[in-house]
Design a protein around this motif. Structure first.
Motif, PDB file in Angstrom:
ATOM      1  N   GLY A 191       0.800  -1.223   0.000  1.00 37.56           N
ATOM      2  CA  GLY A 191       0.000   0.000   0.000  1.00 37.56           C
ATOM      3  C   GLY A 191       0.834   1.274   0.000  1.00 37.56           C
ATOM      4  N   PRO A 237      -1.196   2.001  -5.252  1.00 36.57           N
ATOM      5  CA  PRO A 237      -2.422   1.293  -4.864  1.00 36.57           C
ATOM      6  C   PRO A 237      -2.128  -0.121  -4.351  1.00 36.57           C
ATOM      7  N   TYR A 238      -3.108  -0.674  -3.629  1.00 35.50           N
ATOM      8  CA  TYR A 238      -2.945  -2.008  -3.066  1.00 35.50           C
ATOM      9  C   TYR A 238      -3.283  -3.109  -4.077  1.00 35.50           C
ATOM     10  N   GLU A 278      -1.377  -1.997  -8.773  1.00 35.64           N
ATOM     11  CA  GLU A 278       0.007  -1.804  -8.339  1.00 35.64           C
ATOM     12  C   GLU A 278       0.962  -2.021  -9.508  1.00 35.64           C
TER      13      GLU A 278
END
Lengths: 354, 467
Positions: free
Chosen positions: B266, B440-441, B446
């Motif tokens: 994250g 982003p996760y 990602e």
């Protein structure tokens, strides 16, 4: 730990914790038994700080000193009382930006301090540091730091170095009542107590964090109590009497040198001048300042005591004259020394060449 | 001698002010610390304290006077036991402020003189260019992970110098959150391998203080994301001390730990701080890729007299590389390395970007593009010459950086090429970086956000006009 009662037991085993024992010892006999010569020496040193700072204020007014300039007037007994108790070959000192007094208390040449204030090559930092950034590693004086509270963690590191080298030294880390609300101060308290670092934390409580009184900024205004959560014994000390300060210093230093970890000292003092030179000081009344000057002044107190001990007024006048001359010489030196060479701009950025 | 009381400057910017009120009058005795007047500055009304002792003589500027220049004599003071001549100064009006003294370099009174830029010295550089030491023929090349290389570097330096110690979260008993300090506690004990509480600001400060006090601390941040709590000490305490003290006080500390994106952790745990620290004069910033550089530069960092930010990469810790088995493998700080020689396009990169650039170069070779790869290794001071030499050879540069594009190392390389290599450029210099978003996760997002070899390949083709 599986047994809850054991956990409770282990947590509450604090009866032998000397949180108040140092304070009790201090209260029992609060004043250092100074010889006439010692008292006279303290008086001289405090007077040197006072006259030096007055001169610095004047040079600021003449435009010879720029930027920020924080004067120590009123707080002289703190630096003198504490630092006179140190072992100058071993111990280290670190403070914030109100640092001129601490340097003078260490006997550092007033010329190079004043020349730093005027930003000259002959200044102790070659004119690159200024009022807030002065150091003398030779005297184990590690600054002179402009970020409020940073010197506390750095002081913890100096103490770690003493402990690591087993050199018998301790660190004296000064900070103000304002810095006492910074988080890193408590991070340092925690580690210093956990690792039993040889450090004396000194809150110079001059009652105002810039323009905010302690009552308006601090939920606990008795700063010496703030080490309790970290099992650091506290001492509440009258910072306007050099002999009380010295007495408390001896007790604190004995504790720390005994390998017992840190002590938190609160030195109650008062700054007569504004926070910095450009402070109109509208947050307090003129009467309040005047009252402190008239009834609590550390230099007047020492002077009165010297007279009581048989020192003549003429003697003291001569000392004042001599110190004024010394300060005038420093101011002259600072005014007449050249500014740094343009070539100094890029020196000292890094130690090595890459 | 009578003392002149002059209009004071009561703020850093004050040039003139209003003498609002006199609090003393002729004949009054004053002592140091007495407030004698109120003065309105450009900011506020200030009290004016005397530092002199004596009897007030003539008041030369009446209260209520506006625009009194700093330095104007506003009153006279007779010293102790001296008569003040009842001069008629008042009738002549206030004395003007003295003209500022002439600006003579080297003569003292020349405050704030304007210097000629030509008189500045250039930033200090090595007198001789350096190269990596030759590896003697016959040296055994061991296969070692970056993690082990870093650990071995620290252990060797700790054996060599008793002042070196390691502190940080989980570095001792836990053997390191990423196992980089594995085994150090066993060999060196608690005194030299110190577990700290979770208190980055505090222990970074303690590390700096210990360095100022003469030790050689290695401060591990579990990741550099957490060093944001401590960045004040890295920048204000470590980087500036030598300069502010005129070279008197040093801060030889190494801050190390993983930097940049890891895997699916994250936005708050995935950031490259290379450009942040590389913008600070007084810091050395190192970001190695392989085991040999990690070890050789870590040893150099620990021996360095300057504060070092040593940026590792979690995703690279476990990768194995060849490492020469030498007694003392130390590499020069501030020196880039040509990882792959080529003639068509230069890919400047560092840290995890080197691996991606090598992948890209393989693919490009298949398309007939011969890429040269420069691993910067040190981000500050940056090896400009290596970049410019390669540019002169290939005439095309792209920069591959696992980090945001804005104000990045890539931006810096672009600038260097523009300012110093413009004549050699056959195409614009391109930045190939992460997307300009918090990481982003979600796995797919990602991947989309991060630098990859495909983007490097595309940029290389573009500057070769083969896309």
């Amino acid at each position: 730990m599986t047994d809850g009662s054991n956990a409770t037991e282990s947590r509450s085993g604090s009866e032998d914790m000397p949180l108040r024992s140092l304070q009790n010892a201090h209260e029992e006999s609060p004043r250092y038994d100074a010889s006439d010569d010692e008292l006279l020496a303290f008086y001289r040193q405090m007077l040197l700080i006072r006259r030096f700072e007055e001169k610095a204020g004047q040079l600021y007014g003449l435009g010879l000193i720029g930027g920020f300039c924080h004067l120590y007037i009123g707080q002289e007994a703190v630096a003198i009382g504490l630092q006179s108790a140190l072992d100058k070959d071993k111990d280290s000192v670190i403070t914030g930006y109100r640092d001129h007094g601490h340097m003078l208390a260490y006997g550092i040449d007033p010329n190079v301090i004043m020349a730093e204030l005027t930003g000259r090559q002959a200044g102790i930092s070659k004119g690159k540091g200024g009022s807030m950034h002065m150091f003398s590693t030779e005297h184990k004086f590690y600054g002179g730091h402009g970020i409020v509270g940073a010197q506390v963690a750095l002081g913890g590191g100096l103490a770690l170095a003493h402990q690591y080298r087993e050199d018998g030294g301790i660190c004296l880390a000064y900070f103000g009542d304002g810095a006492a609300n910074q988080g890193q101060v408590y991070e340092t308290f925690n580690m210093a107590s956990l690792w039993k670092l040889p450090i004396v934390f000194v809150v110079e409580n001059n009652q105002y964090a810039m323009g905010t009184s302690t009552a308006r900024s601090s939920a606990e205004t008795e700063f010496y109590k703030r080490g309790t959560a970290f099992r650091i014994p506290g001492m509440d000390v009258n910072g306007m009497d050099v002999l009380e300060v010295r007495n408390a210093a001896e007790i604190a230093l004995a504790h720390v040198r005994g390998g017992n970890g840190p002590v938190l000292m609160e030195l109650n003092t008062y700054r007569y001048r504004g926070h910095s030179m450009s402070d109109p000081a509208k947050y307090r009344t003129r009467d309040e300042v005047q009252d402190q000057r008239e009834h609590n002044d550390p230099i007047e107190k020492a002077k009165k005591e010297l007279v009581e001990r048989g020192r003549s007024e003429d003697d003291l006048k001569a000392i004042d004259k001599e110190i004024r001359a010394r300060v005038a010489e420093a101011a002259d030196f600072a005014e007449n020394s050249p500014e740094p060479d343009a070539g100094e701009l890029y020196t000292d950025v890094l130690v090595g060449s890459y | 001698m009578a003392i002149e009381i002059k209009m004071p400057a009561l703020s850093p910017t004050m040039e003139e002010g209003t003498l609002a009120k006199w609090l003393v009058k002729k004949g009054d005795t004053i002592a140091p610390g007495d407030i004698i007047a109120e003065i309105e500055t450009d900011k506020a009304t200030m009290e004016f304290e005397t530092i002199d002792e004596g009897t007030v003589g003539n008041i030369l500027v009446e209260e209520g006077t506006n625009n009194v220049k700093v330095g104007t004599v506003i009153a006279m003071l007779a010293g102790e036991g001296e008569e003040l001549p009842d001069s008629d100064l008042l009738e002549d009006g206030p004395q003007p402020a003295q003209e500022p003294k002439k600006d003579v370099p080297g003569e003292g009174k020349d405050v704030g003189r304007t210097e000629d830029k030509a008189d500045m010295t250039a930033p200090q550089k090595r007198s001789q260019p350096v190269t990596d030491p030759e590896i003697p023929p016959g040296t055994n090349m061991a296969t070692v992970s970056v993690r082990e290389a870093l650990r071995d570097a620290m252990a060797e330096e700790m054996r060599r110098d008793g002042r070196v110690f390691v502190m940080g979260e989980e570095v001792a008993q836990y053997q390191g959150a990423y196992k980089v300090t594995q085994g150090l506690l066993d060999e060196f004990g608690m005194k030299r391998v110190i577990d700290t509480p979770i208190t980055e600001y505090g222990f970074a400060g303690i590390g700096c203080g210990a360095a100022m006090g003469g030790l050689r601390p290695i401060v591990e941040f579990m990741t550099f994301n957490f060093a944001m709590q401590a960045i004040d000490h890295i920048v204000n305490s470590a980087a500036k001390t030598n300069y502010m003290s005129g070279g008197q006080m040093r801060c030889p500390v190494v801050f190390r730990g993983p930097n940049g994106a890891a895997s699916r952790v994250g936005a708050q745990h995935s950031q490259n701080y290379g450009p942040w620290y590389a913008s600070v004069p007084g810091l050395i910033v190192i970001a190695p890729y392989d085991s040999s550089d990690a070890k050789g530069l870590m040893k150099a960092a620990i021996r360095c007299e300057d504060p070092v930010v040593f940026l590792e990469n979690e995703l690279v810790y476990g990768r194995n590389f060849e490492l020469p088995e030498l007694d003392d493998h130390v590499l020069p700080i501030g020196k880039a390395r040509i990882v792959r020689e080529g003639s068509d396009v230069t890919i400047v990169t560092y840290s995890i970007g080197v691996g991606l650039a090598l992948e890209a170069a393989e693919a490009l070779a298949g398309d007939g593009i011969d890429a040269e790869i420069i691993d910067l290794r040190t981000l500050r001071p940056l090896d400009e010459q290596a970049v410019l030499d390669s540019l002169a050879k290939t005439n095309r540069v792209i920069v591959a950086e696992e980090g945001w594009p804005t104000c990045s190392i890539a931006s810096e390389i672009v600038t260097i090429c523009m300012e110093k290599g413009f004549d050699h450029l056959d195409a614009p210099v391109l930045r190939v970086c992460n997307e300009d978003v918090p990481l982003p996760y979600a796995a797919n997002l990602e991947k989309l956000a991060l630098l990859d070899s495909k983007a490097i390949i595309a940029a290389a083709k573009r500057v070769c006009y083969k896309d």
